[in-house]
Design a protein around this motif. Structure first.
Motif, PDB file in Angstrom:
ATOM      1  N   ASP A 178       0.844  -1.199   0.000  1.00 14.16           N
ATOM      2  CA  ASP A 178       0.000   0.000   0.000  1.00 14.16           C
ATOM      3  C   ASP A 178       0.878   1.247   0.000  1.00 14.16           C
ATOM      4  O   ASP A 178       1.090   1.877   1.041  1.00 14.16           O
ATOM      5  CB  ASP A 178      -0.921  -0.007   1.223  1.00 14.16           C
ATOM      6  CG  ASP A 178      -2.058   1.006   1.098  1.00 14.16           C
ATOM      7  OD1 ASP A 178      -1.938   1.933   0.275  1.00 14.16           O
ATOM      8  OD2 ASP A 178      -3.059   0.873   1.830  1.00 14.16           O
ATOM      9  N   PRO A 179       1.410   1.624  -1.170  1.00 13.30           N
ATOM     10  CA  PRO A 179       2.324   2.773  -1.226  1.00 13.30           C
ATOM     11  C   PRO A 179       1.713   4.069  -0.714  1.00 13.30           C
ATOM     12  O   PRO A 179       2.381   4.848  -0.028  1.00 13.30           O
ATOM     13  CB  PRO A 179       2.660   2.868  -2.717  1.00 13.30           C
ATOM     14  CG  PRO A 179       2.433   1.497  -3.259  1.00 13.30           C
ATOM     15  CD  PRO A 179       1.287   0.957  -2.467  1.00 13.30           C
ATOM     16  N   ARG A 180       0.443   4.335  -1.046  1.00 11.62           N
ATOM     17  CA  ARG A 180      -0.175   5.588  -0.608  1.00 11.62           C
ATOM     18  C   ARG A 180      -0.248   5.675   0.904  1.00 11.62           C
ATOM     19  O   ARG A 180       0.044   6.720   1.498  1.00 11.62           O
ATOM     20  CB  ARG A 180      -1.580   5.711  -1.207  1.00 11.62           C
ATOM     21  CG  ARG A 180      -1.597   6.084  -2.676  1.00 11.62           C
ATOM     22  CD  ARG A 180      -3.018   6.386  -3.106  1.00 11.62           C
ATOM     23  NE  ARG A 180      -3.079   6.778  -4.505  1.00 11.62           N
ATOM     24  CZ  ARG A 180      -4.193   7.122  -5.137  1.00 11.62           C
ATOM     25  NH1 ARG A 180      -5.352   7.113  -4.482  1.00 11.62           N
ATOM     26  NH2 ARG A 180      -4.147   7.471  -6.411  1.00 11.62           N
ATOM     27  N   ALA A 181      -0.650   4.583   1.541  1.00  7.34           N
ATOM     28  CA  ALA A 181      -0.744   4.592   3.002  1.00  7.34           C
ATOM     29  C   ALA A 181       0.633   4.748   3.633  1.00  7.34           C
ATOM     30  O   ALA A 181       0.774   5.399   4.670  1.00  7.34           O
ATOM     31  CB  ALA A 181      -1.407   3.310   3.492  1.00  7.34           C
ATOM     32  N   ALA A 182       1.659   4.162   3.009  1.00  8.94           N
ATOM     33  CA  ALA A 182       3.011   4.293   3.539  1.00  8.94           C
ATOM     34  C   ALA A 182       3.462   5.749   3.508  1.00  8.94           C
ATOM     35  O   ALA A 182       3.993   6.270   4.497  1.00  8.94           O
ATOM     36  CB  ALA A 182       3.966   3.421   2.732  1.00  8.94           C
ATOM     37  N   VAL A 183       3.255   6.415   2.387  1.00  6.61           N
ATOM     38  CA  VAL A 183       3.648   7.819   2.271  1.00  6.61           C
ATOM     39  C   VAL A 183       2.826   8.685   3.218  1.00  6.61           C
ATOM     40  O   VAL A 183       3.348   9.598   3.870  1.00  6.61           O
ATOM     41  CB  VAL A 183       3.497   8.298   0.823  1.00  6.61           C
ATOM     42  CG1 VAL A 183       3.734   9.799   0.719  1.00  6.61           C
ATOM     43  CG2 VAL A 183       4.464   7.544  -0.094  1.00  6.61           C
ATOM     44  N   ARG A 184       1.527   8.395   3.313  1.00  5.52           N
ATOM     45  CA  ARG A 184       0.659   9.185   4.185  1.00  5.52           C
ATOM     46  C   ARG A 184       1.096   9.059   5.648  1.00  5.52           C
ATOM     47  O   ARG A 184       1.181  10.062   6.372  1.00  5.52           O
ATOM     48  CB  ARG A 184      -0.786   8.725   4.014  1.00  5.52           C
ATOM     49  CG  ARG A 184      -1.794   9.546   4.824  1.00  5.52           C
ATOM     50  CD  ARG A 184      -3.224   9.220   4.408  1.00  5.52           C
ATOM     51  NE  ARG A 184      -3.531   7.810   4.559  1.00  5.52           N
ATOM     52  CZ  ARG A 184      -3.781   6.978   3.541  1.00  5.52           C
ATOM     53  NH1 ARG A 184      -3.752   7.417   2.295  1.00  5.52           N
ATOM     54  NH2 ARG A 184      -4.062   5.702   3.764  1.00  5.52           N
ATOM     55  N   ALA A 185       1.391   7.835   6.097  1.00  5.83           N
ATOM     56  CA  ALA A 185       1.825   7.645   7.486  1.00  5.83           C
ATOM     57  C   ALA A 185       3.188   8.289   7.730  1.00  5.83           C
ATOM     58  O   ALA A 185       3.428   8.887   8.787  1.00  5.83           O
ATOM     59  CB  ALA A 185       1.884   6.150   7.800  1.00  5.83           C
ATOM     60  N   TRP A 186       4.064   8.185   6.764  1.00  9.86           N
ATOM     61  CA  TRP A 186       5.393   8.808   6.863  1.00  9.86           C
ATOM     62  C   TRP A 186       5.253  10.317   7.052  1.00  9.86           C
ATOM     63  O   TRP A 186       5.850  10.905   7.957  1.00  9.86           O
ATOM     64  CB  TRP A 186       6.179   8.462   5.612  1.00  9.86           C
ATOM     65  CG  TRP A 186       7.563   9.036   5.517  1.00  9.86           C
ATOM     66  CD1 TRP A 186       8.249   9.729   6.469  1.00  9.86           C
ATOM     67  CD2 TRP A 186       8.440   8.960   4.385  1.00  9.86           C
ATOM     68  NE1 TRP A 186       9.487  10.090   6.003  1.00  9.86           N
ATOM     69  CE2 TRP A 186       9.643   9.626   4.727  1.00  9.86           C
ATOM     70  CE3 TRP A 186       8.326   8.395   3.122  1.00  9.86           C
ATOM     71  CZ2 TRP A 186      10.710   9.741   3.847  1.00  9.86           C
ATOM     72  CZ3 TRP A 186       9.395   8.500   2.246  1.00  9.86           C
ATOM     73  CH2 TRP A 186      10.568   9.163   2.601  1.00  9.86           C
ATOM     74  N   ARG A 187       4.460  10.934   6.225  1.00  9.96           N
ATOM     75  CA  ARG A 187       4.306  12.387   6.297  1.00  9.96           C
ATOM     76  C   ARG A 187       3.577  12.821   7.568  1.00  9.96           C
ATOM     77  O   ARG A 187       3.912  13.851   8.162  1.00  9.96           O
ATOM     78  CB  ARG A 187       3.542  12.881   5.078  1.00  9.96           C
ATOM     79  CG  ARG A 187       4.287  12.712   3.757  1.00  9.96           C
ATOM     80  CD  ARG A 187       3.481  13.215   2.587  1.00  9.96           C
ATOM     81  NE  ARG A 187       3.200  14.644   2.699  1.00  9.96           N
ATOM     82  CZ  ARG A 187       2.464  15.331   1.837  1.00  9.96           C
ATOM     83  NH1 ARG A 187       1.913  14.712   0.808  1.00  9.96           N
ATOM     84  NH2 ARG A 187       2.275  16.623   2.010  1.00  9.96           N
ATOM     85  N   ALA A 188       2.601  12.053   7.994  1.00  5.40           N
ATOM     86  CA  ALA A 188       1.771  12.477   9.124  1.00  5.40           C
ATOM     87  C   ALA A 188       2.395  12.182  10.483  1.00  5.40           C
ATOM     88  O   ALA A 188       2.232  12.965  11.433  1.00  5.40           O
ATOM     89  CB  ALA A 188       0.400  11.804   9.033  1.00  5.40           C
TER      90      ALA A 188
END
Length: 318
Positions: free
Chosen positions: A220-230
């Motif tokens: 889940d690339p989108r969730a990975a980036v979202r969690a990283w940023r948040a």
């Protein structure tokens, strides 16, 4: 054979060696460094930052200098240079041991043997196992797999790509020294300050590359980036935060929260709050993601070396 190909072939051989052989049971070079660093500490320890700076400089400087001399001695022989790079890579990466220990805890949890899982956990991380239930142990393992993917694999490859054998061994020396003296105990709060800060600096590029590759290689690339940023910046560690947050998002699980180290309780922020609780089956998923990230890091490091050489070559001819 150019230096870029020497690194590519040597690092690939070293990773293959780690995959096939794992760490040696006896005589590991990292253990030898640890003993030497312990002897230097015995001679230099004072409850003072300045003495800690000296200790770090001696241990890391001696390692980098020795590695530089060895690399210079074989520089004229591409085969010998590749062999040295392979040996150094095998010595400093620890992906196979990481996977083996994580899977051992996972098997104990799958068998319902909580006592065995608790007994095995200290082989992987410093978490207090007696304060954890089965889900808490699984969470600790996934967090450790994520963090050590950066510390034990990607970070070393990044510095190897940047500085060859001295970069590989220097990074492992810094990382090992931080594990020995970089924690906030009464003995090391001041003496270990330099090692901890240097490890933060040395680990910075590898941690960001690990987080990025976890997003690329995860389900889940989108969730990975979202969690990283948040969530990454909320973690107390500047390098573990991005890595653990990205792994959490990629795997769809929730990491962080309350934990205990040696009876000291910490309330850490939750990473990827929308995710579900970690289960024992997620340990194998984390290990496989770690493997993919390590292979991609080798490719990224090799490609980076070729790209930099190409850019510098164009600059000299323009």
């Amino acid at each position: 054979m150019g230096a870029d190909r020497v690194f590519a072939y040597g690092a690939a051989a070293g990773l293959l060696g780690d995959l096939l052989l794992g760490d040696p049971r006896r005589g590991h070079p990292v253990a030898a460094f640890g003993r030497a660093a312990g002897a230097v500490e015995h001679a230099l320890w004072r409850d003072h930052r300045g003495w800690g700076v000296l200790h770090t400089a001696v241990c890391v400087g001696a390692t980098v200098a020795s590695a530089s001399l060895a690399a210079s001695a074989v520089r004229r022989s591409p085969a010998a240079s590749a062999a040295l790079t392979a040996a150094a890579t095998w010595a400093v990466v620890g992906g196979t041991s990481l996977a083996r220990e994580a899977r051992a805890v996972g098997r104990a949890l799958d068998a319902g043997d909580l006592a065995a899982a608790r007994a095995r956990l200290p082989h992987l991380c410093g978490r207090d196992p007696h304060a954890l239930d089965a889900d808490g142990i699984a969470r600790a393992v996934v967090e450790s797999v994520a963090e050590n993917t950066s510390d034990a694999v990607v970070g070393a490859l990044v510095w190897g790509a940047a500085a060859g054998v001295p970069g590989l061994l220097g990074f492992r020396a810094v990382n090992t020294l931080d594990a020995m003296v970089g924690h906030r105990s009464p003995r090391y709060r001041r003496f270990g300050w330099a090692a901890a800060r240097l490890d933060d600096a040395a680990g910075w590029p590898g941690a960001r590359l690990t987080a990025a590759l976890a997003a690329v290689a995860g389900p889940d690339p989108r969730a990975a980036v979202r969690a990283w940023r948040a969530d990454a910046a909320r973690h107390p560690s500047p390098n573990a935060g991005p890595v653990e947050a990205s792994f959490a998002g990629a795997l769809g699980v929730r990491l962080g929260g309350t934990l205990s180290y040696g009876g000291r309780v910490e309330h850490r922020p939750v990473l990827n709050g929308p995710g579900r609780a970690v289960r024992s089956a997620d340990i194998e998923r984390a290990v496989r993601l770690s493997r993919r990230v390590g292979l991609l890091a080798l490719g990224a490091g090799t490609a980076g070396r070729f790209a930099v050489r190409r850019i510098l070559g164009k600059g000299r001819t323009s």
